[in-house]
Design an enzyme around this catalytic site. Structure first.
Site, PDB file in Angstrom:
ATOM      1  N   PHE A 158       0.853  -1.197   0.000  1.00 19.51           N
ATOM      2  CA  PHE A 158       0.000   0.000   0.000  1.00 19.51           C
ATOM      3  C   PHE A 158       0.882   1.237   0.000  1.00 19.51           C
ATOM      4  CE2 PHE A 158      -2.331   3.491   1.922  1.00 19.51           C
ATOM      5  CZ  PHE A 158      -3.512   3.469   1.186  1.00 19.51           C
ATOM      6  N   ASP A 185       9.358   2.795   1.504  1.00 17.14           N
ATOM      7  CA  ASP A 185       8.186   3.525   2.005  1.00 17.14           C
ATOM      8  C   ASP A 185       8.092   3.314   3.515  1.00 17.14           C
ATOM      9  OD1 ASP A 185       5.672   4.340   2.848  1.00 17.14           O
ATOM     10  OD2 ASP A 185       4.649   3.702   1.019  1.00 17.14           O
ATOM     11  N   LYS A 195       2.824   9.995   8.353  1.00 17.31           N
ATOM     12  CA  LYS A 195       2.155   9.545   9.591  1.00 17.31           C
ATOM     13  C   LYS A 195       2.828  10.042  10.889  1.00 17.31           C
ATOM     14  CE  LYS A 195      -0.683   5.808   7.875  1.00 17.31           C
ATOM     15  NZ  LYS A 195      -0.374   5.213   6.573  1.00 17.31           N
TER      16      LYS A 195
END
Ligand SMILES: *Cc1c(COP(=O)(O)O)cnc(C)c1O
Length: 416
Positions: free
Chosen positions: A149, A233, A262
């Site tokens: 993702f 990532d 995040k």
């Protein structure tokens, strides 16, 4: 005329907020599970005053928990000083955060930082970095993993290895190929037309799925041998969550770039692409930009969040609490627990039945917020500040939620 035209308000009690949400909010998120009005430390409160232990932290975002004094102070002070001037200009908090991220990621002198406002935007920048690396050559291929993702914007969605998320938005940005997470598959897919391989060190959204042992080391060797970029990532795994500042550091490799978001803002929306070595020279004037990216307010807050993680020893805390949580979850002895995956404070509790949604609902009843990453995985991503008291409380509430669900399964006669 409606009397309430200048100031909309929502009742915090009863079903009215759900009606408001159902009518006014975009339908892409489904029904909201609760209405939260306040937070402090590892706790949040709903509109009826019920208290919850937050073991999701806004999906690995609220690194310091809620309303941490360092966060509040940074937002207030910087908002009262200077918020935004655009990227025609630099500001002290922006320069300080770039230097801090370079140091924590270990880029050395030659690293550079591009500031974005979210994870998807950081990955858009990574996508463009890969294109620049292949510019004017045959290097047009980008490899990523099936099940991975990387975000919901069109470039990030093309990188995302979940056909179900892409299906309604075809055609995808071309050039991306999704492969299985084995070294053999990577080796077989590689040639000198690959511009970049983009990979999560732990697949968070897929259900906290770890890479095979030695995979990142092999990926570094293969990408280097073919002259391709290795882009990690770290949007979910970064900012200390896995017990290192960034999860790639467990493998002892040096990537060409990482993306973060995040946790680095502790709740303030910010993302970044951090480049290492020669990859730092790929962007040149005019090739990318963002109006909000890197503004003084966002960078001051992220700087304060990372400073607090550093000075309070929260990276080491994430590593230490993993051991405690794993042992505690196993000791619950629930027939529903089949195992625990993940690292640091990004853990996936593997269930023996596909009842993750029921466990999440039961946990919420008991006053605990956790997440169903998929049908048989409960994702735990608590704030990095948790200590003995929060862990003891979590184990008690989670044990109760598991018992609620396993008892119901036994009543139904299904194998628990
Ligand atoms: C959350 C996430 C993203 C997307 O971040 P947004 O801020 O939601 O755009 C990308 N990659 C990974 C690994 C993530 O966990």
């Amino acid at each position: 005329m409606n009397a309430d035209t200048t100031q909309e308000s929502t009742s915090l009690r009863g079903p009215s907020w759900q009606e408001d949400a159902g009518r006014d909010l975009v339908r892409s998120f489904g029904d909201r599970m609760a209405l939260f009005v306040r937070g402090e430390g590892a706790y949040i409160w709903d509109g009826e005053g019920k208290k919850y232990l937050d073991f999701l932290a806004g999906i690995a975002v609220d690194a310091l928990g809620h309303a941490h004094p360092a966060f509040v102070e940074a937002v207030s002070t910087q908002a009262a000083t200077l918020t935004h001037v655009s990227n025609y200009f630099a500001t002290p908090p922006q320069l300080a955060l770039a230097a801090r991220l370079k140091r924590l990621a270990g880029t050395g002198e030659t690293g550079r930082v591009y500031f974005a406002n979210s994870g998807a935007e950081a990955n858009e920048a990574a996508f463009k970095l890969a294109r620049l690396h292949g510019r004017g050559t045959e290097r047009t291929r980008i490899l990523t993993l099936k099940g991975g993702f990387h975000g919901r914007t069109m470039g990030a969605l093309a990188l995302t290895g979940k056909p179900a998320l892409q299906a309604d938005f075809l055609p995808m940005v071309p050039g991306v190929e999704h492969i299985d997470a084995t070294v053999d598959a990577l080796e077989a897919a590689f040639d000198d037309r690959v511009a970049a391989f983009i990979v999560e060190p732990i697949q968070g959204e897929a259900g906290v799925v770890e890479l095979p042992e030695g995979y990142l080391e092999a990926a570094r060797e293969i990408t280097a041998r073919h002259g391709a970029l290795l882009i990690v990532d770290e949007i979910q795994t970064g900012a200390g969550r896995t017990g290192e500042w960034f999860a790639f550091q467990h493998a002892g490799i040096v990537p060409d770039a990482i993306t973060v978001a995040k946790g680095i803002g502790g709740g303030f929306p910010i993302g970044a692409l951090i480049t290492f070595g020669a990859a730092s020279e790929l962007f040149f004037p005019g090739t990318h930009g963002s109006t909000f990216g890197g503004n003084a307010l966002g960078t001051a807050v992220a700087g304060a969040v990372l400073q607090e993680i550093e000075s309070a020893g929260l990276v080491a805390n994430a590593a230490a609490r993993e051991t405690q949580l794993r042992a505690g979850i196993v000791a619950l002895g629930s027939p529903l627990v089949a195992g625990v995956r993940g690292r640091g404070l990004l853990l996936g509790v593997e269930l023996s039945s596909p009842v993750a949604k029921a466990v999440v609902a039961a946990a919420q009843e008991h006053g605990l917020i956790v997440n169903a990453a998929n049908d048989d995985t409960i994702r735990l991503a608590p704030p990095l500040i948790i200590g003995d008291a929060e862990i003891a409380e979590f184990l008690s509430l989670f044990g109760a939620a598991l018992a609620t669900v396993s008892d119901a399964l036994i009543l139904e006669g299904a194998p628990a």
